[in-house]
Design an enzyme around this catalytic site. Structure first.
Site, short mmCIF file in Angstrom:
data_model
loop_
_atom_site.label_atom_id
_atom_site.label_comp_id
_atom_site.label_asym_id
_atom_site.label_seq_id
_atom_site.Cartn_x
_atom_site.Cartn_y
_atom_site.Cartn_z
N SER A 144 0.76 -1.30 -0.09
CA SER A 144 0.12 -0.16 0.02
C SER A 144 1.10 1.19 -0.06
CB SER A 144 -1.05 -0.08 1.36
OG SER A 144 -1.20 1.38 1.89
N LYS A 145 0.50 2.29 -0.77
CA LYS A 145 1.31 3.36 -0.85
C LYS A 145 1.41 4.00 0.67
CE LYS A 145 0.65 4.23 -5.71
NZ LYS A 145 -0.31 4.90 -6.78
N ARG A 146 0.47 3.71 1.44
CA ARG A 146 0.41 4.29 2.80
C ARG A 146 1.51 3.41 3.82
NH1 ARG A 146 -4.45 5.17 0.72
NH2 ARG A 146 -4.79 3.17 1.09
N ASP A 147 2.15 2.57 3.29
CA ASP A 147 2.99 1.69 4.00
C ASP A 147 4.32 2.44 4.04
OD1 ASP A 147 4.59 -0.10 5.32
OD2 ASP A 147 4.04 -1.72 4.13
#
Ligand code: GLU
Length: 447
Positions: free
Chosen positions: A216-219
């Site tokens: 995930s790009k938020r990881d």
């Protein structure tokens, strides 16, 4: 066989992500392996999400990775324009055609004369295709609702524009991420209603993290944008090599492969069905392997900006050359040179705990260190003479092996391991080295 034509179709909504880079690279490899064409088309119809520098930075980072293409907005080509917003007339024309043939209908917004065009999903149809990666897949039309192809403002939706473009651009193979599998039946129905030939599809597996979750790009525990790797001093060839292994494997048992080798070996039949794990250690390992193979000159060029940014003085060219050649073997990526510098060259000298314990347990260690210090103070401070001072200490005191080398290393670096000691001490310089030894002696005497 028809000439292979594949495309990478990014939306300019942000930076080049590792997943997009993989899609681009696999298409590129496929085109180059089969001597086909590789096209870049910008899918910018989601206007609210477009970022002004998105297209430019993505293409620039792709080039940096070593990818080149045959047709694109910047290069032009026979099937342009290559940005969807510049192709609105085509979508109008073909949308109109679907309307006239009864494959689409007008969908009025309440109380308005404006309408969108909605595709009429045929009843009782099964859409089947043989995916290059996953084999036979099929979807029933009753699971798909009528869907909008052209919005009231004349902007097409993805599933419609992509078919018009892939057809007009003579795309033969559509290789893209797994998230597009469920879009495929919608696209096939558009091909069918025009009577156009359907290209072959191949959907690449998910990239997952080490916990097997979708990346995930938020990881933030994983660096995921190509520009970030570039900023960290990773090498484009290494990153390219690593990305090719995300869901593909060569038929030979070798993972370090140049671009030319992968092009030669790349076959769609070896694309993997199971998720590919983003293994950060493997990336480091691959980068490290490439980095060790740089010439010293190239390595210096890579690390210089990082040293300068940290205000580490590099004016003395000989010092810089010796420093670089001492650490090239240990450095996994450019930015790490600062860590290595701090680890071995920082002036805040400290002895790590296990090293201190080692010293404490040894007999006559003070005597060894003092003798070594005395010889160092008198000698020319070159690696050769420093080595000689260690040797003479051993000879004169009759100590050898670990009992000689460890005290010498610990008293001067505070660590039990590190690069070649004589070379390193020469770089640190006599004053600093003698000061460190004095501190060590004091510490041991105060115990
Ligand atoms: N613009 C789409 C994306 O970025 C392209 C999908 C496709 O290749 O068909 O996901």
């Amino acid at each position: 066989m028809k000439k292979v034509r594949v495309r990478y179709a990014p939306s300019p909504t942000g930076l080049l992500h590792i997943g997009n880079a993989r899609t681009a690279i696999f298409n590129y490899l496929f085109a180059r392996h089969y001597q086909g064409d590789f096209i870049i088309r910008i899918e910018d119809t989601d206007i609210a999400r477009n970022v002004e520098t998105g297209e430019k930075s993505q293409l620039e980072n792709l080039s940096w990775l070593g990818v080149d293409w045959d047709e694109s907005p910047d290069k032009g080509g026979p099937y342009g324009p290559y940005r969807q917003l510049d192709r609105l007339e085509y979508y109008q024309k073909y949308g109109q055609e679907l309307l006239e043939k009864g494959f689409a209908y007008k969908d009025y917004k309440e109380g308005s004369t404006n309408y969108a065009l909605r595709f009429k999903v045929p009843e009782n149809q099964v859409y089947e295709f043989t995916d290059l990666v996953r084999g036979k897949l099929s979807f029933a039309s009753e699971d798909i609702e009528d869907w909008i192809i052209l919005k009231e403002n004349g902007i097409p939706t993805y599933n419609f524009a992509v078919v018009v473009d892939d057809h007009l651009m003579k795309i033969t193979h559509v290789l893209r991420g797994e998230e597009h599998i469920t879009n495929t039946p919608k696209q096939i129905m558009v091909y069918n209603s025009f009577g156009w030939e359907v290209p072959l599809f191949g959907h690449m597996t998910l990239i997952v993290n080490e916990q097997r979750q979708k990346l995930s790009k938020r990881d933030h525990s994983i660096v995921q944008f190509i520009s970030q790797y570039r900023d960290l001093g990773y090498l484009p060839e290494a990153l390219f090599n690593f990305i090719t292994l995300l869901g593909w494997s060569p038929a030979i048992n070798q993972e370090i492969l140049s671009k030319a080798e992968v092009i030669e070996l790349f076959e769609a039949s070896r694309l993997s069905k199971s998720p590919s794990m983003f293994d950060q250690d493997k990336l480091k390992f691959i980068n490290h392997t490439y980095l060790k193979n740089l010439t010293l000159e190239e390595f210096i060029k890579l690390i210089k900006p990082f040293l300068v940014a940290e205000k580490i003085s590099i004016e003395d060219e000989k010092w810089l050359t010796d420093f670089a050649s001492l650490l090239q073997d240990r450095c996994e990526f450019g930015a790490q040179i600062v860590e290595l510098y701090n680890e071995f060259f920082t002036e805040d000298f400290m002895i790590e705990k296990k090293a201190l314990d080692f010293l404490k347990e040894q007999e006559n260690v003070l005597k060894t260190i003092k003798h070594f210090s005395k010889l160092l103070a008198e000698t020319d401070f070159s690696p050769k003479m420093i080595f000689e001072a260690i040797k003479q200490t051993g000879k004169q005191l009759n100590v050898r092996g670990k009992n000689l080398y460890m005290p010498a290393r610990i008293a001067t670096t505070g660590l039990m391991h590190g690069p070649e000691l004589p070379k390193m001490l020469a770089l640190i310089g006599r004053d600093e080295v003698l000061e460190r030894i004095a501190k060590t002696i004091k510490l041991l005497e105060d115990l």
